[in-house]
Design an enzyme around this catalytic site. Structure first.
Site, PDB file in Angstrom:
ATOM      1  N   LYS A  52       0.799  -1.224   0.000  1.00 26.55           N
ATOM      2  CA  LYS A  52       0.000   0.000   0.000  1.00 26.55           C
ATOM      3  C   LYS A  52       0.840   1.288   0.000  1.00 26.55           C
ATOM      4  O   LYS A  52       0.353   2.344  -0.403  1.00 26.55           O
ATOM      5  CB  LYS A  52      -0.935   0.010   1.213  1.00 26.55           C
ATOM      6  CG  LYS A  52      -2.099  -0.971   1.124  1.00 26.55           C
ATOM      7  CD  LYS A  52      -3.160  -0.468   0.175  1.00 26.55           C
ATOM      8  CE  LYS A  52      -4.440  -1.281   0.285  1.00 26.55           C
ATOM      9  NZ  LYS A  52      -5.517  -0.748  -0.570  1.00 26.55           N
ATOM     10  N   SER A 306       0.826  -9.830  -0.314  1.00 24.59           N
ATOM     11  CA  SER A 306       0.581  -8.385  -0.250  1.00 24.59           C
ATOM     12  C   SER A 306       0.792  -7.744   1.111  1.00 24.59           C
ATOM     13  O   SER A 306       0.875  -6.523   1.200  1.00 24.59           O
ATOM     14  CB  SER A 306      -0.848  -8.090  -0.716  1.00 24.59           C
ATOM     15  OG  SER A 306      -1.787  -8.765   0.108  1.00 24.59           O
TER      16      SER A 306
END
Length: 505
Positions: A52, A306
């Site tokens: 992110k 992720s």
């Protein structure tokens, strides 16, 4: 925006002031088991332990100094929040992070340590988003969207750019975890422009499948509720721009359950000694499921890991469920005659199998029930064992996929109450917050008796609770109204065979 613009946006994205080029690593043990070459794109080792940071910084670095001086606001369950907070510290601007009250504490603490102002409000992203927009309007601040913004999408797209640079040889499939869609939109836009033959497959939890349903129906759906075990992808509606890109470039979206995510966390740990968060393991779980369904071998698959912002207290639950997800453990309920030698006969039929759990309880003068966990190599072993037991006159029931058995019954075997009448068994998910139990108890009719109550903390953001309540038949309607008004997710389990065998009167 023309789709072609994303190639230029991604190539010119400003991410490496704060992000690192993460390695693309072969997972040898997992590859050997699955029969395909599986590479892990290690976004879990970014400075904030999540991809992110790429999109957040790319958006913020392109704001004017005047905009930065007024500050930024974001709404996030945690990973995007850390990306914005880290970027704000680097760019020396104020950041307000609006997070749900259910956000994992590890993420809340991480955001605070980075110097951002944390506001905890509501229980969902929707609650946070509304409050964040209000703050922007009141203070002239800039909202940094977690996924539905071209600059955020372009920042996430640099993950795809790195994959192609790091693996110039043929690739078959790239598996991408999907929440709001920013990562898969950016990766797909880049990959399909340069290597259209590479399949892009999204992976979502079965209980947070907004992109899957949206692509199937051809329009964005708004889920009434989402599961929050994989909190990093717990999104009720995907972005407008991310959905548009997914329609153009994504080949498929597949769904995996909690057990599969837990098994994938274990798989990655065995190959890397790193621990992913549930959303971070989604792509690995998807790669395994897809390879098994398609019956393919020898292909080259990439799974984007992720994130690694895992609450430590979740590890207990992950460890328990991983064996189920990998189909390495089975749970069976066995009824044996209550006579000398019967128990020994049963144990002999189990043979040399490793017993992971064993619970025996006298049921009557005629029969006894046994709750057994067994290590297995594959699911066919269970059917073979049940058939073998049946040939010896022993009744057995496979409970491996029975949620009540896995979550509660295994910890409550033997809890019979033969004199309890009119018992209703209900499985709840209580919000994990002060007052949830009191709210439940005060809403109950004072004439209803609680005959069973079992709670066990699983490290999630909700409590799994099993309750037995004595309710006369003539009060069915009132009981239904109580459950509806309470508003907690629930499942009626009185007819569940696991309950009838081990707990029922």
């Amino acid at each position: 925006m023309p789709l072609n613009d994303y190639l230029e946006r991604i190539l010119s994205a400003r991410v490496y002031d704060v992000a690192v080029e993460t390695p693309l690593e072969l997972a040898p043990n997992l590859s050997r088991r699955v029969g395909n070459q599986i590479y892990l794109k290690r976004e879990d080792i970014q400075p904030v332990f999540s991809f992110k940071i790429r999109g957040a910084y790319n958006k913020m670095v392109k704001l004017s100094r005047a905009e930065l001086d007024r500050g930024v606001v974001c709404a996030s369950a945690g990973n995007h929040a850390q990306g914005v907070a880290y970027s704000a510290a680097h760019l020396k601007c104020r950041a307000i992070i609006v997070m749900p009250a259910t956000a994992p504490q590890i993420k809340v603490d991480a955001v605070s340590r980075l110097g951002a102002e944390v506001v905890l409000i509501g229980e969902s992203y929707s609650d946070c988003y509304a409050h964040a927009i209000k703050l922007c309007e009141e203070n002239g601040m800039t909202f940094v969207h977690p996924y539905d913004d071209p600059e955020v999408i372009a920042g996430q797209g640099t993950v795809g750019m790195e994959i192609l640079m790091q693996h110039p040889d043929p690739l078959d499939v790239i598996f991408v975890p999907v929440g709001g869609g920013g990562l898969i939109a950016g990766v797909a836009a880049y990959i399909k422009r340069l290597r259209p033959e590479v399949k892009i497959i999204g992976v979502e939890p079965t209980d947070a499948n907004a992109m899957y349903l949206s692509l199937k129906l051809g329009e964005r759906v708004n889920l009434p509720q989402v599961g929050i075990f994989a909190d990093g992808v717990a999104v009720k509606q995907v972005g407008e721009e991310t959905f548009r890109l997914a329609q153009q470039f994504v080949d498929d979206v597949i769904l995996v359950d909690t057990d599969a995510m837990c098994a994938a966390i274990k798989d990655v740990f065995e190959d890397t000694r790193s621990i992913l968060e549930p959303a971070g393991a989604l792509a690995v779980a998807g790669a395994k499921l897809w390879a098994a369904r398609q019956k393919v071998e020898g292909q080259t698959l990439v799974a984007i890991t992720s994130g690694a912002n895992m609450n430590f207290d979740r590890l207990r639950y992950v460890a328990e469920q991983a064996e189920m997800g990998e189909e390495r453990e089975a749970i069976i309920a066995v009824t044996i005659p209550e006579k000398p030698g019967a128990f020994r006969t049963f144990c002999g039929l189990i043979g040399a199998r490793n017993v992971t759990e064993f619970n025996y309880r006298y049921a009557s003068d005629d029969i006894a029930h046994v709750f057994v966990g067994l290590s297995i190599q594959n699911r066919s072993e269970v059917a073979d064992l049940i058939e073998k037991l049946a040939n010896e006159g022993i009744i057995a029931l496979d409970l491996t996929n029975n949620e009540l058995a896995k979550l509660h019954i295994r910890h409550l075997v033997g809890g019979r109450a033969p004199h309890v009448d009119n018992e209703r068994l209900i499985r709840f998910e209580f919000p994990e917050r002060p007052g949830a139990l009191l709210n439940f108890l005060t809403g109950m009719n004072v004439g209803w008796n609680i005959s069973l109550f079992h709670y066990r903390n699983h490290g999630a953001d909700y409590g799994r609770v099993l309750v037995g309540i004595q309710v006369p038949a003539e009060e069915d309607a009132a009981f239904g109204d109580f459950l509806k008004k309470l508003g907690y997710p629930f499942w009626l389990e009185s007819g569940n065979p696991a309950y009838q065998l081990f707990l029922g009167a």
